[in-house]
Design an enzyme around this catalytic site. Structure first.
Site, PDB file in Angstrom:
ATOM      1  N   GLU A   1       0.797  -1.151  -0.028  1.00 19.57           N
ATOM      2  CA  GLU A   1       0.020   0.100   0.010  1.00 19.57           C
ATOM      3  C   GLU A   1       0.899   1.110  -0.185  1.00 19.57           C
ATOM      4  O   GLU A   1       0.409   2.329  -0.508  1.00 19.57           O
ATOM      5  CB  GLU A   1      -1.055   0.114   1.260  1.00 19.57           C
ATOM      6  CG  GLU A   1      -1.942  -1.108   1.099  1.00 19.57           C
ATOM      7  CD  GLU A   1      -3.063  -0.599   0.273  1.00 19.57           C
ATOM      8  OE1 GLU A   1      -3.050   0.602  -0.398  1.00 19.57           O
ATOM      9  OE2 GLU A   1      -4.057  -1.396   0.159  1.00 19.57           O
TER      10      GLU A   1
ATOM     11  N   SER B   1     -30.959 -29.180  51.105  1.00 19.25           N
ATOM     12  CA  SER B   1     -30.319 -29.690  52.333  1.00 19.25           C
ATOM     13  C   SER B   1     -28.815 -28.857  52.282  1.00 19.25           C
ATOM     14  O   SER B   1     -28.211 -29.287  53.166  1.00 19.25           O
ATOM     15  CB  SER B   1     -30.020 -31.176  52.190  1.00 19.25           C
ATOM     16  OG  SER B   1     -31.367 -31.807  52.427  1.00 19.25           O
TER      17      SER B   1
END
Length: 674
Positions: free
Chosen positions: A74, A334
Site C-alpha cells: 500500500e 439440604s
C-alpha cells in the site's frame, strides 16, 4: 529573482497556514468493550453502538509479516514521506492519462486514514484534495505509529467488520498477532474492495486478490518463492466466525455494572470456562428438554472465580438459557445442613461423635420427615449429616435458633431471601432463597478453615477476607464428615468434601464441594422454577460436580491436617454433656444459662499465665467449659471458674450445662507488654 523568492516564501507560508487550519476529525473512535481472562485471552466482546465490530489494537499486537506486506503493497515509502507520496501521485496521474482510466492509486496510508476518518470518497479530485490536506495535517500532529494504528483500527474488511483485529477474529477466529502468509495477504487485499472481495460471498475474487498480494510480495522479496506458492494454495474462509462468547452471563452483569469501562480483566481461565460450558451442554442434552444447569468454580484460598457458567446454553430459548442461574435465588434444599452442624459444634451443643436421636418430632405443629420417610433411631452426628437426615438438623436448629443460622448465612457472604420475613425451623431444610454464588461463597468459608476470602471475578479487585463463619476446628470437622460421603459411581472416595441438596417439589438439585484448593458448586433445574419429576441432587448434580473437578485439570488438592486443638475421641470419651444431644433439656426448667463474664467481644488484658475468672449465671450444674472447641474444665459445680493458660489472640469460650444448654463469648486476649 527576489520577487520569485518572495512569492515562493509567501506560497510556503500560505500553504502551511492552509494545512494548519485543516479541520480535524475525531481520531479517538469507539471500540468494542472487551472482557479478557487472567491471561489476556478474549472471553467476550460487544460491538460498538452502531453494530460495527471495531476492536482496539496497537501496532505491536499485529503480526510483523502482515505489517511488512501492508506497507510494501500500500505505501512502501510510508516512513519517508510527510503524508503525500509525490512520486506515487505522479505515476498514478501519468498512467490515468495514458490509459484513459485509473490504473493504480497514489494514496498513501496517511491519505487512506484521512478518508476513513472522514468517511469520504476516493475517486473525485475534490475528495482526493481533501485527503491530501488532512493527511498532511495528520502527519504534523501524529507519529507514524499512531497513523498506522488508526489504519489498523478503521480499515474495512467486509460487512460490519472494521479494523484488522476484528477482521482476524471474524475470518480466522484468532488474534492478529500470529497470521500465516495466506491470512496476512487476504487481510491486505480486503480493504481495497471489502464487499467485492468478501471470501464468504466472492471466494474466487477474494482468492485472486490475495494471490496478487502474494505475487507482489514474492517479487519484492518480502516472501520466499516456496512460502508464496504454499500460501497461494491455502483454502479461503467459508464464512464469518462468531466472536468469542465465553462467560456471557457474567460479562453482561459486569458490563452493566461499569458501562464506561472499555476493558475488563477477569480472574477466569478461558480454557476451564470453555470446558465446563461444554460439560453442561452435553449433560443436559441427555435430560429433560427444559432442564438447565449452572456451575461456579473458585479458588477458596485466593477468592478468585475461575469459571462461571450461568446456564447450559446462553441462546437456548427452550431452556431459558439467557437466565443467569448462578445469581437466581432458589431453595437450597439440604445444602445448608453443614452450616447448622458447624454452628452447633461452635456453640458446644454437639460434636461429630455426639449421639442424637432420629425419630418423629413435633415442634409447635412442625413435624418434618426424612426424605425417605424412615427413622434411624440413635446415631452419631457424623452419620446424621452424611445421611442428610432432617429431624436431627431441625433439633439442632431449634437449639441454635433460626435467626442464628440466618445471621451466619449473611456473615458468610450470602444474601438470603426469606419469604414471610421471620425465619422458622424450615430454613435449615431449604426454606429460604439463596443463589449458587451465595452457596459457593459460604462453602468457600467452610473450605478455608471457617474464614474465607470474598469471591471476586475482576482481576484488579483487592483480596478481602469475609468475617469468620465458624472456628477452624468446626470447619475442619465438617469437611472431615463430608469427605466420608460416598462419591458417585466411578469417582474417587475421600478426595472431595461435598453435600447435595434437592428442593421441595424437585425444583432444584444441588451439589457443592471442595478439596484443599478449589470449591465447586453445581445447580440443575428448570429456569422457570417448575418441578423436574424424579430429580435428586445425589443422582443429577453430584456426578456433574465430580466431572467439573476433573475438568479443572490439576488433580485433587489434599486437605489440610486437623487443627491441633481438635478433639478426636470416641463418643464415650466425650465430656458427659457432649455424649448425647438432649432435646429435652432445651428450654427446660431453670433459669436460662448465661455466660455472665467475659462478655462477647471483650478485649481482656491478662498477666503472664493467662488466668481469667469465668462467671456463669443460670443453667444447671455440672458445667463443661470449652476454649476453642477443646474442653478445659469438666464437671464444674461452682459458678465462678478460674481458667489458666489462655493464649494471646482471639478465643471462643463456650459453657455447657447438664441439660445441653450453652452460651458462648468470643474474646481477644492481650498481655501488658502489647
Amino acid at each position: 529573482m527576489s520577487g520569485l523568492c518572495a512569492a515562493v516564501v509567501i506560497g510556503v507560508v500560505a500553504f502551511n497556514a492552509w494545512v494548519e487550519k485543516t479541520p480535524m476529525p475525531a481520531t479517538l473512535a469507539e471500540t468494542a468493550t472487551e472482557l479478557r481472562d487472567r491471561n489476556g485471552q478474549l472471553l467476550r466482546a460487544y460491538p460498538v453502538a452502531d453494530g460495527i465490530w471495531r476492536m482496539a489494537v496497537t501496532v505491536d499486537q499485529v503480526d510483523a509479516g502482515y505489517r511488512a506486506m501492508l506497507l510494501r503493497y500500500e505505501d512502501k515509502r510510508f516512513y519517508d514521506h510527510k503524508g503525500v507520496d509525490a512520486l506515487a501521485l505522479l505515476r498514478a496521474a501519468a498512467q490515468a492519462l495514458w490509459q484513459g482510466r485509473v490504473v493504480s492509486g497514489g494514496s498513501t496510508l496517511s491519505m487512506q486514514v484521512a478518508r476513513l476518518l472522514e468517511d469520504g470518497s476516493t475517486g473525485r479530485w475534490a475528495g482526493k484534495l481533501r485527503q491530501i490536506r488532512l493527511a498532511l495535517a495528520l502527519e504534523r500532529r501524529l507519529s507514524k505509529a499512531q497513523i498506522l494504528e488508526l489504519y489498523l483500527i478503521h480499515a474495512p474488511f467486509g460487512g460490519n467488520i472494521e479494523g484488522v483485529r476484528a477482521a482476524s477474529y471474524a475470518w480466522f477466529g484468532k488474534e492478529p498477532s500470529r497470521l500465516t502468509p495466506a491470512e496476512a495477504a487476504l487481510l491486505v487485499a480486503l480493504p481495497q474492495a471489502p464487499e467485492a472481495r468478501r471470501p464468504d460471498r466472492m471466494p474466487e475474487d477474494a482468492r485472486r486478490a490475495r494471490n496478487r498480494v502474494l505475487q507482489r510480495m514474492r517479487d519484492a522479496g518480502v516472501l520466499a518463492s516456496d512460502a508464496a506458492e504454499t500460501a497461494a494454495q491455502a483454502s479461503m474462509p467459508r464464512g464469518m466466525r462468531v466472536f468469542p462468547q465465553l462467560a456471557p452471563h457474567l460479562a453482561d452483569y459486569l458490563v452493566a455494572e461499569t458501562p464506561e469501562q472499555a476493558r475488563i480483566d477477569l480472574t477466569l481461565e478461558a480454557g476451564l470456562q470453555q470446558r465446563l460450558a461444554q460439560l453442561l451442554t452435553e449433560s443436559v442434552a441427555r435430560q429433560d428438554a427444559r432442564l438447565s444447569a449452572a456451575v461456579l468454580v473458585a479458588d477458596h484460598q485466593s477468592g478468585e472465580i475461575l469459571a462461571s457458567v450461568g446456564s447450559s446454553g446462553y441462546r437456548d430459548d427452550l431452556r431459558q438459557g439467557f437466565v443467569d442461574m448462578t445469581r437466581a435465588p432458589r431453595s437450597p434444599g439440604s445444602t445448608l445442613k453443614p452450616l447448622v452442624y458447624g454452628l452447633a459444634f461452635d456453640q458446644g451443643l454437639a460434636h461429630p461423635e455426639t449421639l442424637i436421636h432420629d425419630g418423629p418430632i413435633d415442634i409447635d405443629g412442625y413435624a418434618p420427615q426424612n426424605f425417605d420417610g424412615r427413622f434411624r433411631g440413635d446415631l452419631r452426628i457424623r452419620r446424621a449429616l452424611q445421611l442428610s437426615l432432617n429431624t436431627p438438623v431441625i433439633q439442632l436448629t431449634q437449639a441454635l435458633g433460626p435467626a442464628r443460622l440466618m445471621s451466619a448465612l449473611r456473615r458468610g457472604g450470602a444474601r438470603p431471601r426469606l419469604p414471610g420475613g421471620k425465619p422458622g425451623l424450615a430454613v435449615a431444610l431449604g426454606g429460604v432463597g439463596v443463589s449458587l454464588r451465595d452457596l459457593v461463597q459460604v462453602y468457600a468459608g467452610l473450605a478455608a478453615g471457617g474464614q474465607g476470602p470474598r469471591l471476586r471475578a475482576r482481576l484488579q479487585a483487592p483480596y478481602d477476607r469475609m468475617p469468620r463463619l465458624m472456628s477452624k476446628v468446626s470447619a475442619w470437622q465438617i469437611g472431615d464428615i463430608l469427605r466420608g460421603v460416598p462419591p458417585p459411581a466411578g469417582a474417587p472416595a475421600g478426595m472431595v468434601a461435598y453435600k447435595t441438596g434437592t428442593s421441595y417439589g424437585h425444583r432444584d438439585t444441588w451439589a457443592i464441594g471442595w478439596d484443599g484448593r478449589y470449591v465447586v458448586g453445581v445447580w440443575l433445574g428448570r429456569a422457570d422454577g417448575t418441578p423436574v419429576p424424579g430429580a435428586f441432587g445425589a443422582e443429577l448434580a453430584a456426578p456433574l460436580l465430580f466431572e467439573a473437578f476433573g475438568r479443572i485439570g490439576r488433580g485433587f488438592t489434599p486437605f489440610p491436617a486437623a487443627p491441633a486443638s481438635t478433639l478426636r475421641v470416641a463418643t464415650a470419651e466425650l465430656p458427659l454433656p457432649l455424649q448425647r444431644f438432649d432435646r429435652g433439656g432445651i428450654g427446660g426448667p431453670g433459669e436460662r444459662l448465661q455466660l455472665a463474664f467475659p462478655p462477647d467481644g471483650a478485649a481482656l488484658l491478662l498477666a503472664e499465665g493467662g488466668q481469667m475468672t469465668l462467671r456463669i449465671k443460670g443453667g444447671e450444674a455440672p458445667f463443661v467449659v470449652l476454649a476453642n472447641q477443646t474442653p478445659v474444665v469438666t464437671g464444674a459445680r461452682r459458678r465462678s471458674i478460674d481458667l489458666l493458660g489462655l493464649e494471646r489472640g482471639f478465643s471462643t469460650l463456650v459453657v455447657v450445662d447438664r441439660n445441653g444448654r450453652s452460651d458462648q463469648a468470643r474474646v481477644r486476649i492481650t498481655r501488658p507488654d502489647e
